[in-house]
Design an enzyme around this catalytic site. Sequence first.
Site, mmCIF file in Angstrom:
data_model
loop_
_atom_site.group_PDB
_atom_site.id
_atom_site.type_symbol
_atom_site.label_atom_id
_atom_site.label_comp_id
_atom_site.label_asym_id
_atom_site.label_seq_id
_atom_site.Cartn_x
_atom_site.Cartn_y
_atom_site.Cartn_z
ATOM 1 N N GLU A 76 -10.190 -55.361 -44.511
ATOM 2 C CA GLU A 76 -10.444 -54.081 -45.164
ATOM 3 C C GLU A 76 -10.440 -54.196 -46.691
ATOM 4 O O GLU A 76 -9.838 -53.392 -47.388
ATOM 5 C CB GLU A 76 -9.458 -53.007 -44.681
ATOM 6 C CG GLU A 76 -9.655 -52.646 -43.220
ATOM 7 C CD GLU A 76 -8.964 -51.358 -42.812
ATOM 8 O OE1 GLU A 76 -8.515 -50.603 -43.702
ATOM 9 O OE2 GLU A 76 -8.867 -51.117 -41.595
ATOM 10 N N HIS A 126 0.083 -51.754 -43.303
ATOM 11 C CA HIS A 126 0.192 -52.846 -42.346
ATOM 12 C C HIS A 126 1.238 -53.847 -42.821
ATOM 13 O O HIS A 126 1.427 -54.034 -44.027
ATOM 14 C CB HIS A 126 -1.142 -53.584 -42.205
ATOM 15 C CG HIS A 126 -2.152 -52.859 -41.376
ATOM 16 N ND1 HIS A 126 -2.583 -53.303 -40.149
ATOM 17 C CD2 HIS A 126 -2.833 -51.706 -41.611
ATOM 18 C CE1 HIS A 126 -3.488 -52.465 -39.666
ATOM 19 N NE2 HIS A 126 -3.654 -51.494 -40.540
#
Length: 569
Positions: free
Chosen positions: A295, A553
């Site tokens: 990402e 994350h």
Amino acid sequence: MTLPTSPFPSAPLRLLHALSWALIFPSYWLLDRLAASFLATTREKRRRPFSALCATLTAPFYLLLTLASLPLALLGFALWAPLQGVRRPFVYAHRPGASPGGEWRPQGRSYCFCTANLCLLPDAAARVGNLSDTQGRAREAGRRIRGGASRPQIKIYIDSPTNTSISAASFSSLLQQQGARRASSPTTPPSPSPERPPDGEAEPAGGVGAATDDEDRPPAPVRISVSAPDDDNPAPDDLAASHESLTNHALSRHLRRPAGQPGRGPGRRRHADDPFDREVSAFFPANLDFLCLQEVFEPRAANALRRQILRYFPHVLGDVGRAGWGEGCGPGSSFSTADWSSPAATPSWRRSFGATPTGGRRAGRQGGAVREGDSSVRCEQLDLLLEWGGEFRRATSRPPGAAAAAASPGPDLVAFDVVLGDLNFDNCSSEDKLEQQHLLFTQYRDPCRLGPGEDKPWALGTLLDPSGLYDEEVGSPESLQKVLENKESRKEYLLYPSSAKAPANQKGRKGPIRGNGRRVDYILYSEEGLPADWKVEVEEFSFITQLAGLTDHLPVAMRLAVSTGEEEP
């Protein structure tokens, strides 16, 4: 295959692309700011209680400017769209003067892999996940990554029946700065030692972990081994940036811990069922070899991140994918950093380590990530991953063509085969049963997995609750580490399956919760295709908190040891 250093094959196309983006950018930036002004993060709401009123006042100006810039944006898009058909994936960047690394040692060596989802999206999209300042997060994430990876790797061994190896990375503050970049005799803990053994090891008569309930028992000897990073051109501020936190954290966790008393939660330890170290670490692994980042969507953030990590990793492979139309095309969302030599034109890549006895090359393969979607889509993507891996294995295991036969007559020998990244499914949610039982997990091993739908007790989820990212309890790498090591406190900050009997808001939840959260970030390895006398073993596995406050994350890392049947010369 020669790696492209630009997404376009010629200078005119590169110039045309730069022009098209210059025409698009004002509308892109204004529209992003317009949407972002209505999406305040929890941190901004605490600091600026009137942010909603400010957004209402500034929104009309952003809207008017966006409308005024649209004609230029449409013209830029008309130039940009056709160019994506010839855009090349796998754009390579390297540090000036970087040389190929990874000389093979006859009895093998260990390689450290790490994966992290950085959520570097346009600012408005990032704010949906309670993240902001994409550019600043990119720079800070790159700084923390190289700061953690550039530390020397130190291992403390205590010759005591009640203790096992103690976390190595925590003692880097005990090293002198001038000796931190090379293998040398380390600075020992503050206790007298009658003599200094050779080869960078110290064995004082007493020291770490020597305290026991029986005061008459002689203190356990300590051995300290130091391995310097492979970085030949380190940034001078890398160690200084984490020196103070390393010192405080390390000494409080290890030097003052009595023998036989382990830390809370899944701290570094070994177990009969898992003969490798595992831990929740506040720092990226020292001597990190391979880093896969997901990402990394925002172009300016990608450039800022690349500049930072090139100061540690000499070779970076970005734009992994095409930004265009049609089958097989998608945004370049990943960075892969390592000493790459010959990547394939698929999500599987290869790194060469030197010549084999038959003239071929020893190589390693590394895989990518699976995108978000429903179960059937993800299973199809996993099928493709295995298919591409098989094609790559067949292509690289046969001898090279006639043109290269004189220089390299033998086949490649695979040293490791690793798949890592955000696979967008976990091993505990009932809706992910198809993925949990996929053939991928019969060909690749997951060190955290017991079986379909069941993780090992020490494995942690890698998705943090976005609403708690800026709480004081998890505001720093060290504090987040402490929270995750505690079985009860981590329930408030990890995301659990939606099917769990718990309210949507995790704060203050009560009642039993199964497992340790949703683990969507994986590192898998396979032994298929390795020579018969070669062996691959996991040495360490860690969940990393060094990016606290920068992403939702948890990065994960694994150190893999590769041993061969060759003898030491």
